[in-house]
Scaffold this motif. Structure first.
Motif, PDB file in Angstrom:
ATOM      1  N   GLY A 104       1.780  -0.914   5.841  1.00  0.00           N
ATOM      2  CA  GLY A 104       2.891  -0.394   5.057  1.00  0.00           C
ATOM      3  C   GLY A 104       2.320   0.798   4.327  1.00  0.00           C
ATOM      4  N   GLN A 105       3.197   1.628   3.763  1.00  0.00           N
ATOM      5  CA  GLN A 105       2.711   2.858   3.131  1.00  0.00           C
ATOM      6  C   GLN A 105       1.659   2.563   2.065  1.00  0.00           C
ATOM      7  N   ALA A 106       1.880   1.524   1.249  1.00  0.00           N
ATOM      8  CA  ALA A 106       0.958   1.258   0.149  1.00  0.00           C
ATOM      9  C   ALA A 106      -0.424   0.865   0.670  1.00  0.00           C
ATOM     10  N   GLN A 142      10.507  -4.277   7.563  1.00  0.00           N
ATOM     11  CA  GLN A 142      10.250  -3.193   8.516  1.00  0.00           C
ATOM     12  C   GLN A 142       9.681  -3.744   9.815  1.00  0.00           C
ATOM     13  N   ASP A 166      -2.115   3.982   2.076  1.00  0.00           N
ATOM     14  CA  ASP A 166      -2.623   4.785   0.953  1.00  0.00           C
ATOM     15  C   ASP A 166      -3.919   4.193   0.406  1.00  0.00           C
ATOM     16  N   ASP A 219      -3.517  -3.897  -6.272  1.00  0.00           N
ATOM     17  CA  ASP A 219      -3.007  -3.708  -7.642  1.00  0.00           C
ATOM     18  C   ASP A 219      -3.964  -4.322  -8.662  1.00  0.00           C
ATOM     19  N   GLU A 270       1.166  -8.236   3.920  1.00  0.00           N
ATOM     20  CA  GLU A 270       1.376  -7.000   3.152  1.00  0.00           C
ATOM     21  C   GLU A 270       1.387  -7.257   1.647  1.00  0.00           C
ATOM     22  N   HIS A 279       4.119  -9.510  -4.589  1.00  0.00           N
ATOM     23  CA  HIS A 279       3.091  -8.566  -5.053  1.00  0.00           C
ATOM     24  C   HIS A 279       2.548  -8.956  -6.422  1.00  0.00           C
TER      25      HIS A 279
END
Lengths: 327, 352
Positions: free
Chosen positions: A260-262, A51, A265, A240, A232, A207
């Protein structure tokens, strides 16, 4: 006979796949204005998938429209494909555009090609990451060391300027990985002597790997106060890990990088204290504008820092931060 | 390896009970030798695992805590599931390089079905499994029917899956935030302290172990790996079995994709490259021979545990990432060397 038929089927299938793949590829290739007599700018990026690169591309397209020039935007499928990126740069030079914007995947491999561009009288500007060459006239990028230091400042303040921290890095080779780490480490050493960096490990921005690394760091250091993820994937890995270990939100001061969205959030629900974001659209705009200036031989600063910004729960939805979040 | 006698072949063709025919490959003194060797290799691997755990425990008391053991088991889940599936493929003498990116593609498909299309959870899970089976089937078709070398066939598939995962996801992660209960698949704890992902791994290993040891499919897997030509000459349609084996391995890849997505609560389209090598390394460390014909699920599970214990222990000790990679590489090398040594000894024994 039989094997001929099979081979034919296989070849046809491969062709169909290749053709559909091309069909999809083309529309992502070019953008911006059209018409004859326009300047033609070729941008060769480190990637197009992420992105971040999409935001760089749209910033550049925005500027291209504004200035009425034509541009193309190309990049390899993954940021390890140094070779295929060089082929894209080669193709860009052969097209004889008015200027080239280039983000180097490898600082050495690009040197001969940039010499070639100079011989062809095509001015080169760089973005995001530079090449060890004197040919480019300027570079538009986030100063990663400044950004790393900004992360250190915020983490130190949040931890009361004392405690143990560890770093989950995304690369020990790649310049952003190295500089975001060094900027952070140097700032901690010089300004916050009571903060101790106990461990630095690298999860390649994966991740899953980053989560497992963060869990091992937390297990090894029960008194750990903070974790810093340099991109990211590293930052989300840390989030996590904390969620999997069911640690209460805020027990560890987690500082991330990029947006990023995560991550957004995680900041909104309090697991992550905050993160550093860049301004990829500004990188795109700066690159295209500099490329146009370069065609006219205008002088520019050797490095143009497009800035890095701290965001947390308090300003994540502000007008200043919102446009800089690339989801 | 005993050569099948003419009567055996005739029998196999007329009566065609495949189990009988394959006994030609598995029985006799050679079989017992192999079984002994296999037990030894498993014991060796298990001993290595225990030794590693003792070493790390002495080096750091923080290694052997319940939380850390739970972390180690969870970190074994995804690679372990891939490894269990691909054990079948490797025993046939094949190799599957598409594991990692195929897993990613499966997780993206689950994401599309659940997050984007908003379909119910079971549909998403079945979709992921079906995608895995389809990829496995195509691999099997390319290897068994078109006769392509497994290395090349699955290398192409690896690239196709990598590309498709990016295309289908629009080069963006797909989040499962709105999908109720999805992350519970990996992180829920039906048994306290043990994440479900770990239970899935062990359940799958149990089923795979039974299939490999007790069913015709399992016997075919060994027979094809020992000597595909002889097996075919015994009147067995080896192509069909190879197709079935790759498809089955594909289903395991689908399961890995679902567990991965559930653990990350997202499908990450750029992930997965390199996971196949870790899974293959776990299989080899567990004593399965890359040349085919020999191997076990128990060994693979031990191999996967050795990998994750090793990596976790080195991380706890804050050893540099670069050196961690070197150590893992050396362990794989030692495992292959041990396999080679044992094989040479077995062959020497057979000639006397």
């Amino acid at each position: 006979m039989k094997s001929y038929t099979k081979a034919a089927i296989a070849v046809t299938a491969a062709l169909v796949m290749a053709l559909t793949a091309c069909g999809r590829g083309e529309d992502s290739g070019s953008g911006g204005g059209g018409g004859k007599g326009d300047l033609d700018i070729a941008l060769v990026s480190k990637g197009f998938q992420h992105q971040f690169w999409q935001a760089v591309k749209s910033g550049a397209e925005e500027k291209a429209k504004e200035l009425g020039v034509t541009m193309t935007f190309d990049g390899p499928a993954s940021e390890t494909e140094v070779d295929s990126q060089l082929q894209m740069l080669q193709a860009a030079i052969e097209r004889q555009p008015d200027a080239i914007g280039y983000a180097a995947l490898d600082p050495e491999a690009c040197v001969p090609l940039l010499d070639q561009a100079k011989q062809a009288d095509i001015p080169v500007v760089e973005f995001d990451a530079g090449c060890n060459s004197k040919v480019p006239v300027t570079i538009c990028k986030t100063d990663s060391k400044v950004a790393g230091a900004l992360a250190a400042d915020h983490m130190a303040q949040l931890m009361g300027k004392k405690g143990k921290v560890a770093i989950v890095g995304h690369s020990q080779i790649n310049s952003t990985g190295v500089e975001r780490r060094d900027g952070f480490v140097e700032k901690m050493k010089s300004d916050y002597p009571d903060i101790q960096i106990v461990d630095i490990q690298y999860g390649d921005g994966d991740h899953l790997k980053s989560a497992d690394i963060a869990k091992a760091m937390i297990a090894a250091n029960p008194d750990l106060g903070g974790l810093y993820g340099t991109n990211e994937g590293s930052a989300i890995g840390i989030v996590d890990a904390v969620n999997e270990l069911k640690l209460p939100a805020g027990k560890l001061t987690i500082v991330g990088f990029d947006s990023g969205q995560a991550q957004i959030d995680a900041i909104n629900n309090g697991v992550m204290a905050g993160a550093i974001t860049q301004d990829p659209m500004a990188i795109g705009r700066c690159t295209l504008e500099s490329a146009v200036k370069a065609t006219k031989g205008e002088k520019m600063d050797a490095v143009q820092d497009t800035g890095s910004f701290w965001y947390d729960k308090s300003n994540v939805s502000s007008d200043e931060i919102q446009p800089k979040l690339y989801k | 390896m005993t050569t099948p006698r003419a009567e055996d072949l005739a029998d196999a063709r007329t009566q065609s009970p495949p189990a009988e025919a394959v006994a030609v490959g598995g029985g006799g003194r050679g079989g017992r030798f192999a079984a002994l060797g296999q037990g030894l290799q498993q014991l060796l691997a298990f001993g290595t695992l225990i030794a590693l755990m003792i070493i790390f425990f002495i080096a750091s008391p923080k290694f052997l805590t319940i939380t850390n053991i739970s972390s180690i088991l969870l970190s074994t889940a995804v690679i372990g599931i891939l490894a269990v599936g691909t054990t079948f493929v490797i025993i046939t003498g094949g190799i599957d390089l598409s594991l990692g990116t195929a897993m990613t593609l499966c997780s993206v498909v689950v994401g599309l079905l659940l997050s984007n299309a908003g379909l119910p959870l079971p549909v998403g899970i079945l979709g992921g499994l079906a995608m895995g089976a389809l990829i496995g089937f195509i691999n099997g078709f390319n290897v068994a029917i078109l006769g392509l070398p497994p290395f090349i066939a699955t290398l192409s598939m690896m690239l196709v899956c990598q590309g498709l995962a990016l295309v289908l996801s629009g080069v963006k992660p797909i989040y499962f935030t709105g999908v109720e209960g999805f992350s519970k698949i990996a992180l829920g704890e039906i048994i306290p302290r043990i994440p479900n992902a770990v239970l899935i791994l062990f359940a799958l290993a149990l089923v795979a172990g039974i299939i490999l040891r007790k069913t015709i499919l399992g016997r075919m897997t060994y027979a094809i790996g020992s000597n595909e030509e002889a097996t075919r000459l015994s009147g067995i349609n080896t192509r069909r079995w190879v197709l079935a084996i790759y498809t089955l391995a594909g289903v395991a890849t689908g399961i890995a994709g679902i567990v991965l997505a559930a653990r990350l609560n997202s499908a990450q389209p750029q992930l997965g490259v390199g996971y196949e090598l870790q899974a293959i390394a776990a299989v080899i460390i567990g004593g399965t021979s890359l040349l085919g014909g020999r191997g076990s699920i128990l060994g693979t599970i031990i191999g996967a545990l050795i990998m994750s214990v090793l990596i976790n222990g080195l991380r706890i000790l804050a050893i540099q990432t670069e050196w961690q990679t070197v150590v893992v590489g050396l362990v794989v090398l030692v495992a292959v060397f041990a396999d080679n040594l044992r094989k040479r000894r077995a062959e020497g024994g057979g000639r006397h």
